[in-house]
Design a protein around this motif. Structure first.
Motif, PDB file in Angstrom:
ATOM      1  N   LEU A 207      45.455  84.425 117.835  1.00 60.47           N
ATOM      2  CA  LEU A 207      45.913  85.496 118.716  1.00 60.47           C
ATOM      3  C   LEU A 207      44.978  86.702 118.629  1.00 60.47           C
ATOM      4  CD1 LEU A 207      48.019  86.754 120.611  1.00 60.47           C
ATOM      5  CD2 LEU A 207      49.307  87.451 118.578  1.00 60.47           C
ATOM      6  N   ALA A 208      44.567  87.048 117.409  1.00 62.32           N
ATOM      7  CA  ALA A 208      43.671  88.187 117.220  1.00 62.32           C
ATOM      8  C   ALA A 208      42.330  87.952 117.915  1.00 62.32           C
ATOM      9  CB  ALA A 208      43.451  88.438 115.723  1.00 62.32           C
ATOM     10  N   VAL A 209      41.814  86.723 117.816  1.00 62.95           N
ATOM     11  CA  VAL A 209      40.539  86.394 118.471  1.00 62.95           C
ATOM     12  C   VAL A 209      40.670  86.533 119.983  1.00 62.95           C
ATOM     13  CG1 VAL A 209      38.881  84.541 118.930  1.00 62.95           C
ATOM     14  CG2 VAL A 209      39.757  84.878 116.616  1.00 62.95           C
ATOM     15  N   ALA A 210      41.773  86.043 120.547  1.00 63.46           N
ATOM     16  CA  ALA A 210      41.984  86.125 122.000  1.00 63.46           C
ATOM     17  C   ALA A 210      42.118  87.573 122.467  1.00 63.46           C
ATOM     18  CB  ALA A 210      43.220  85.326 122.388  1.00 63.46           C
ATOM     19  N   ILE A 211      42.792  88.404 121.683  1.00 61.65           N
ATOM     20  CA  ILE A 211      42.943  89.822 122.045  1.00 61.65           C
ATOM     21  C   ILE A 211      41.591  90.527 122.019  1.00 61.65           C
ATOM     22  CG2 ILE A 211      43.901  92.029 121.279  1.00 61.65           C
ATOM     23  CD1 ILE A 211      46.387  90.507 120.353  1.00 61.65           C
ATOM     24  N   LEU A 212      40.793  90.262 120.981  1.00 58.80           N
ATOM     25  CA  LEU A 212      39.476  90.888 120.885  1.00 58.80           C
ATOM     26  C   LEU A 212      38.580  90.454 122.039  1.00 58.80           C
ATOM     27  CD1 LEU A 212      38.785  90.663 117.044  1.00 58.80           C
ATOM     28  CD2 LEU A 212      39.155  92.731 118.388  1.00 58.80           C
ATOM     29  N   LYS A 213      38.675  89.195 122.429  1.00 61.52           N
ATOM     30  CA  LYS A 213      37.883  88.707 123.564  1.00 61.52           C
ATOM     31  C   LYS A 213      38.303  89.416 124.848  1.00 61.52           C
ATOM     32  CE  LYS A 213      35.121  86.000 125.917  1.00 61.52           C
ATOM     33  NZ  LYS A 213      33.645  86.152 125.854  1.00 61.52           N
ATOM     34  N   THR A 214      39.601  89.624 125.034  1.00 60.66           N
ATOM     35  CA  THR A 214      40.103  90.310 126.225  1.00 60.66           C
ATOM     36  C   THR A 214      39.586  91.737 126.296  1.00 60.66           C
ATOM     37  OG1 THR A 214      42.131  88.962 126.122  1.00 60.66           O
ATOM     38  CG2 THR A 214      42.190  90.958 127.483  1.00 60.66           C
ATOM     39  N   VAL A 215      39.699  92.456 125.181  1.00 57.98           N
ATOM     40  CA  VAL A 215      39.241  93.844 125.136  1.00 57.98           C
ATOM     41  C   VAL A 215      37.727  93.914 125.321  1.00 57.98           C
ATOM     42  CG1 VAL A 215      39.148  95.948 123.749  1.00 57.98           C
ATOM     43  CG2 VAL A 215      41.186  94.499 123.678  1.00 57.98           C
ATOM     44  N   ASN A 216      37.006  92.962 124.724  1.00 59.98           N
ATOM     45  CA  ASN A 216      35.553  92.915 124.855  1.00 59.98           C
ATOM     46  C   ASN A 216      35.134  92.759 126.318  1.00 59.98           C
ATOM     47  OD1 ASN A 216      33.057  90.556 124.673  1.00 59.98           O
ATOM     48  ND2 ASN A 216      32.738  92.544 123.726  1.00 59.98           N
ATOM     49  N   LEU A 217      35.799  91.866 127.044  1.00 58.56           N
ATOM     50  CA  LEU A 217      35.500  91.672 128.464  1.00 58.56           C
ATOM     51  C   LEU A 217      35.838  92.902 129.296  1.00 58.56           C
ATOM     52  CD1 LEU A 217      36.726  87.997 128.952  1.00 58.56           C
ATOM     53  CD2 LEU A 217      34.376  88.808 129.209  1.00 58.56           C
ATOM     54  N   LEU A 218      36.936  93.566 128.948  1.00 60.69           N
ATOM     55  CA  LEU A 218      37.322  94.780 129.668  1.00 60.69           C
ATOM     56  C   LEU A 218      36.277  95.878 129.463  1.00 60.69           C
ATOM     57  CD1 LEU A 218      39.388  96.283 131.373  1.00 60.69           C
ATOM     58  CD2 LEU A 218      40.576  96.932 129.261  1.00 60.69           C
ATOM     59  N   CYS A 219      35.800  96.030 128.224  1.00 61.14           N
ATOM     60  CA  CYS A 219      34.766  97.033 127.939  1.00 61.14           C
ATOM     61  C   CYS A 219      33.466  96.697 128.661  1.00 61.14           C
ATOM     62  CB  CYS A 219      34.514  97.115 126.425  1.00 61.14           C
ATOM     63  SG  CYS A 219      35.884  97.823 125.486  1.00 61.14           S
ATOM     64  N   GLU A 220      33.134  95.408 128.726  1.00 61.79           N
ATOM     65  CA  GLU A 220      31.914  95.021 129.428  1.00 61.79           C
ATOM     66  C   GLU A 220      32.053  95.265 130.930  1.00 61.79           C
ATOM     67  OE1 GLU A 220      28.480  91.630 129.149  1.00 61.79           O
ATOM     68  OE2 GLU A 220      30.432  91.243 128.261  1.00 61.79           O
ATOM     69  N   ALA A 221      33.247  95.045 131.463  1.00 62.51           N
ATOM     70  CA  ALA A 221      33.488  95.315 132.884  1.00 62.51           C
ATOM     71  C   ALA A 221      33.314  96.802 133.183  1.00 62.51           C
ATOM     72  CB  ALA A 221      34.885  94.845 133.279  1.00 62.51           C
ATOM     73  N   GLU A 222      33.877  97.653 132.332  1.00 63.70           N
ATOM     74  CA  GLU A 222      33.738  99.098 132.524  1.00 63.70           C
ATOM     75  C   GLU A 222      32.285  99.531 132.346  1.00 63.70           C
ATOM     76  OE1 GLU A 222      35.759 101.492 133.470  1.00 63.70           O
ATOM     77  OE2 GLU A 222      37.406 100.108 133.820  1.00 63.70           O
ATOM     78  N   ASP A 223      31.603  98.938 131.362  1.00 67.20           N
ATOM     79  CA  ASP A 223      30.191  99.232 131.108  1.00 67.20           C
ATOM     80  C   ASP A 223      29.356  98.948 132.349  1.00 67.20           C
ATOM     81  OD1 ASP A 223      27.772  99.657 129.389  1.00 67.20           O
ATOM     82  OD2 ASP A 223      27.512  97.518 129.758  1.00 67.20           O
ATOM     83  N   LYS A 224      29.506  97.743 132.904  1.00 68.70           N
ATOM     84  CA  LYS A 224      28.735  97.361 134.088  1.00 68.70           C
ATOM     85  C   LYS A 224      29.157  98.171 135.318  1.00 68.70           C
ATOM     86  CE  LYS A 224      26.150  94.066 132.362  1.00 68.70           C
ATOM     87  NZ  LYS A 224      26.438  94.346 130.950  1.00 68.70           N
ATOM     88  N   SER A 225      30.431  98.518 135.401  1.00 69.16           N
ATOM     89  CA  SER A 225      30.915  99.279 136.543  1.00 69.16           C
ATOM     90  C   SER A 225      30.302 100.676 136.577  1.00 69.16           C
ATOM     91  CB  SER A 225      32.447  99.377 136.491  1.00 69.16           C
ATOM     92  OG  SER A 225      32.943 100.148 137.558  1.00 69.16           O
ATOM     93  N   TYR A 226      30.254 101.342 135.423  1.00 71.03           N
ATOM     94  CA  TYR A 226      29.661 102.678 135.368  1.00 71.03           C
ATOM     95  C   TYR A 226      28.154 102.625 135.619  1.00 71.03           C
ATOM     96  CZ  TYR A 226      33.673 105.499 133.979  1.00 71.03           C
ATOM     97  OH  TYR A 226      34.860 106.195 133.979  1.00 71.03           O
ATOM     98  N   ILE A 227      27.494 101.598 135.061  1.00 71.81           N
ATOM     99  CA  ILE A 227      26.050 101.454 135.296  1.00 71.81           C
ATOM    100  C   ILE A 227      25.782 101.223 136.778  1.00 71.81           C
ATOM    101  CG2 ILE A 227      24.051  99.970 134.894  1.00 71.81           C
ATOM    102  CD1 ILE A 227      25.030  99.552 132.058  1.00 71.81           C
ATOM    103  N   LYS A 228      26.596 100.413 137.400  1.00 72.76           N
ATOM    104  CA  LYS A 228      26.430 100.114 138.832  1.00 72.76           C
ATOM    105  C   LYS A 228      26.497 101.387 139.676  1.00 72.76           C
ATOM    106  CE  LYS A 228      28.822  97.606 142.556  1.00 72.76           C
ATOM    107  NZ  LYS A 228      27.717  96.787 143.067  1.00 72.76           N
ATOM    108  N   ARG A 229      27.411 102.298 139.314  1.00 71.64           N
ATOM    109  CA  ARG A 229      27.629 103.489 140.129  1.00 71.64           C
ATOM    110  C   ARG A 229      26.770 104.682 139.732  1.00 71.64           C
ATOM    111  NH1 ARG A 229      32.463 105.134 138.858  1.00 71.64           N
ATOM    112  NH2 ARG A 229      33.105 103.456 137.452  1.00 71.64           N
ATOM    113  N   THR A 230      26.469 104.812 138.422  1.00 73.93           N
ATOM    114  CA  THR A 230      25.790 106.028 137.958  1.00 73.93           C
ATOM    115  C   THR A 230      24.477 105.763 137.231  1.00 73.93           C
ATOM    116  OG1 THR A 230      26.897 106.087 135.795  1.00 73.93           O
ATOM    117  CG2 THR A 230      28.067 107.086 137.659  1.00 73.93           C
TER     118      THR A 230
END
Length: 436
Positions: A207-230
């Motif tokens: 469960l801990a591994v799955a949660i960390l993977k979820t948060v990791n993907l969310l952070c990468e999505a935000e990372d790429k989203s901000y780079i795309k715009r700014t």
């Protein structure tokens, strides 16, 4: 000179997996390399490059230097191979003299007492280009600060997209994947609640591994989203590195623990299994440090290739190390089947661990080969497919692991009749023919 240009060809191939494609700052100090790749970007027909070079200092201040042999240019991977041929055949003495490149500017544009240059280039040729600095003067050392801004405009010419063409949809891809993993987390929590009487510690670790993977993907999505715009990550890259580090360590630890049978086959780890963990965890720390250095410095750094090699070596060692506990468990189960009289039970366990062994090998090695092949042969417009392929393989591995090692109230491994026991005993007689 030829070996250096051939080395650059290797750097270009390594750039396939880098492609930072954001506002990029490079500090070059007393560097005498003839070729320095700065950044790579996939342009559409509405591409722009803004290059600003400041604090330019040359080790030889002689005003008679031929500064036309020092400068920046853009080139594709295909054109660079032809430039190498031109250099080897003596058709040109410097890469800046080739008609196959797109010059940005040379230091010949520097006026007296001037130590900075800037230029905006309109790029209408849709392709994957690398921004390169060339210094064709032997033994001349160059120091400078380089700021490169590459982006594509929409058809209206107003909205900038700082993500490379072919990776511009990655924010949506990562957001979707994070939602899928969030769904898996919810399903796994539900399974643990329903089967709470047969839940082991390893299931909470999953469960801990799955949660960390979820948060990791969310952070990468935000990372790429901000780079795309700014063009900047706005701190999301730091969170991405933190959760990527935690996810990497926990995933490899989980594979080792499942391979040893910890928690659901035995409540403890043997000394040799603890040693594997003591090897894998520090190596993952080194691998994550190397990844951060690779991403943040870029290929212009003199030690970039070294760090890239360190990362690949450590990654291979980790992947090999996690297989040993699975092999040991298979051998222990085979030996137990001959001594404890529970042939059917041990055969089922043995089959499970064999399946897991094969899946781990496919996930670790085959997936990497496929992703690298897609990065190599796919058009720059579809580089996102390699990301999707890697993430789907990871998702399949998570689902397989969770399904095969899920908590069961009535474990079929321990409910067998006499006929099944006799059939399993006969099957185990053939086990000596199985070789890992």
């Amino acid at each position: 000179m030829a070996p250096r240009f051939l080395l650059f060809s290797l750097v270009i191939s390594l750039l396939l997996s880098l492609s930072l494609a954001e506002i990029h700052f490079s500090e070059i100090r007393s560097d005498d390399r003839q070729i320095i790749p700065i950044d790579e970007f996939g342009f559409t027909h509405f591409g722009r490059l803004e290059l600003n070079v400041t604090n330019i200092r040359l080790s030889n201040p002689n005003p008679d230097l031929d500064r036309s042999k020092i400068g920046f240019f853009l080139c594709t991977r295909d054109s660079w191979l032809h430039v190498i041929n031109q250099l080897e055949d003596g058709e040109v003495a410097c890469a800046l003299q080739s008609d196959l490149i797109k010059p940005v500017f040379t230091f010949n544009d520097l006026k007296k007492d001037q130590n900075s240059l800037s230029k905006m280039v309109t790029q209408n040729d849709a392709d994957q280009f690398t921004l390169v600095f060339a210094n064709c003067l032997t033994s001349l050392k160059v120091s400078m600060d380089v700021k490169s801004v590459m982006y594509n405009l929409d058809r209206g010419g107003k909205v900038r997209d700082y993500l490379s063409a072919g990776k511009t949809i990655l924010p949506r891809v990562y957001y979707l994947l994070s939602l899928i993993y969030l769904g898996l987390v919810c399903v796994w929590i539900y399974v643990l609640y329903r089967k709470r009487l047969t839940v082991y510690r390893i299931h909470f670790f999953m469960l801990a591994v799955a949660i960390l993977k979820t948060v990791n993907l969310l952070c990468e999505a935000e990372d790429k989203s901000y780079i795309k715009r700014t063009g900047y990550a706005h701190g999301w890259d730091v969170l991405f590195y933190i959760f990527s580090f935690l996810k990497g360590i926990t995933l490899f630890t989980l594979i080792v623990l499942i391979g040893t049978g910890w928690s659901f086959l035995k409540p403890y780890l043997q000394d040799k299994e603890k040693k594997v963990l003591m090897i894998v965890i520090p190596l993952q720390v080194v691998a994550n440090i190397a990844q951060v250095v690779i991403d943040e410095t870029g290929p212009y750094g003199q030690d970039w290739i070294t760090w890239k090699q360190v990362f690949l070596l450590v990654d291979v060692v980790c992947c090999c190390a996690v297989l040993f506990p699975i092999v040991w468990s298979i051998k222990n189960l085979r030996e137990a089947a001959r001594t404890d009289g529970k042939a059917a039970v041990n055969l089922m366990k043995l089959t499970l661990f064999r399946q897991y062994y094969i899946v781990v090998i496919c996930y670790i090695y085959f997936t990497r080969v496929v992703v690298y092949a897609l990065e190599t042969i796919t058009s720059y417009k579809y580089l996102w497919t390699s990301v999707v392929a890697g993430e789907l393989a990871t998702l399949a591995f998570y689902v397989f692991t969770g399904y095969k090692f899920r908590p069961e109230a009535h474990n079929p491994y321990f409910v067998v009749d006499d006929d099944e026991e006799e059939a399993a005993a006969e099957a185990l007689k053939l086990e000596d023919e199985f070789e890992l």
